[in-house]
Write a protein that holds these residues in place. Structure first.
Motif, mmCIF file in Angstrom:
data_model
loop_
_atom_site.group_PDB
_atom_site.id
_atom_site.type_symbol
_atom_site.label_atom_id
_atom_site.label_comp_id
_atom_site.label_asym_id
_atom_site.label_seq_id
_atom_site.Cartn_x
_atom_site.Cartn_y
_atom_site.Cartn_z
ATOM 1 N N LYS A 58 1.327 -1.307 0.037
ATOM 2 C CA LYS A 58 -0.025 0.036 -0.177
ATOM 3 C C LYS A 58 0.944 1.356 0.127
ATOM 4 O O LYS A 58 1.291 1.692 0.549
ATOM 5 N N ARG A 59 0.813 2.102 -1.180
ATOM 6 C CA ARG A 59 0.542 3.535 -1.062
ATOM 7 C C ARG A 59 0.289 5.147 -0.193
ATOM 8 O O ARG A 59 -0.795 5.056 -0.533
ATOM 9 N N THR A 60 1.462 5.321 0.476
ATOM 10 C CA THR A 60 0.528 6.187 1.505
ATOM 11 C C THR A 60 0.918 7.764 1.211
ATOM 12 O O THR A 60 2.121 8.430 1.101
ATOM 13 N N ASP A 61 0.508 8.105 0.404
ATOM 14 C CA ASP A 61 0.892 9.504 0.188
ATOM 15 C C ASP A 61 -0.253 10.637 0.761
ATOM 16 O O ASP A 61 -1.579 11.374 0.365
ATOM 17 N N TYR A 62 0.507 11.296 1.551
ATOM 18 C CA TYR A 62 0.739 12.361 2.793
ATOM 19 C C TYR A 62 -0.203 13.772 1.777
ATOM 20 O O TYR A 62 -0.426 15.122 2.611
#
Length: 119
Positions: free
Chosen positions: A64-68
């Motif tokens: 999972k890639r989380t872009d803030y």
């Protein structure tokens, strides 16, 4: 749906490539991991290849890639439940590699000497 010859075939298609098992291994060591941390942990991979492998693992629902959405950009990667289960399946391979590292190094050194030919 792709046809698999066996369960190992399905697994190998997900982790195909030199770096994917290492990415899964390092992500399994802790919580969310920033790109730079992964890049330092997996020493010999190029940025282009690491980015591509991460995209494939994300597409395969293992990572999972989380872009803030912050400035400067902040993105981290973590394992999905499916990714965690695959990382756990790799633990015996890690153990085998640790237990046999000296022997594997010897075999590779011997093989390299064949490539160089007689001294």
């Amino acid at each position: 749906m792709p046809g698999f010859t066996c369960g190992l075939d399905a697994t190998l298609r997900l982790i195909a490539g030199k770096w994917k098992p290492l990415i899964l291994y390092f992500l399994a060591q802790g919580g969310p991991t920033r790109y730079g941390e992964l890049r330092r942990a997996i020493r010999d991979v190029s940025d282009k290849v690491l980015i591509q492998q991460l995209k494939e693992l994300e597409a395969d629902e293992l990572v999972k890639r989380t872009d803030y959405k912050e400035v400067p950009p902040r993105v981290d990667y973590s394992l999905t439940p499916l990714g965690h289960s695959l990382a756990q399946a790799l633990v015996p391979l890690c153990t085998w590699g640790t237990e046999n590292m000296a022997e594997v190094a010897r075999v590779y050194a011997e093989r390299d000497s064949w490539k160089r030919g007689p001294a």
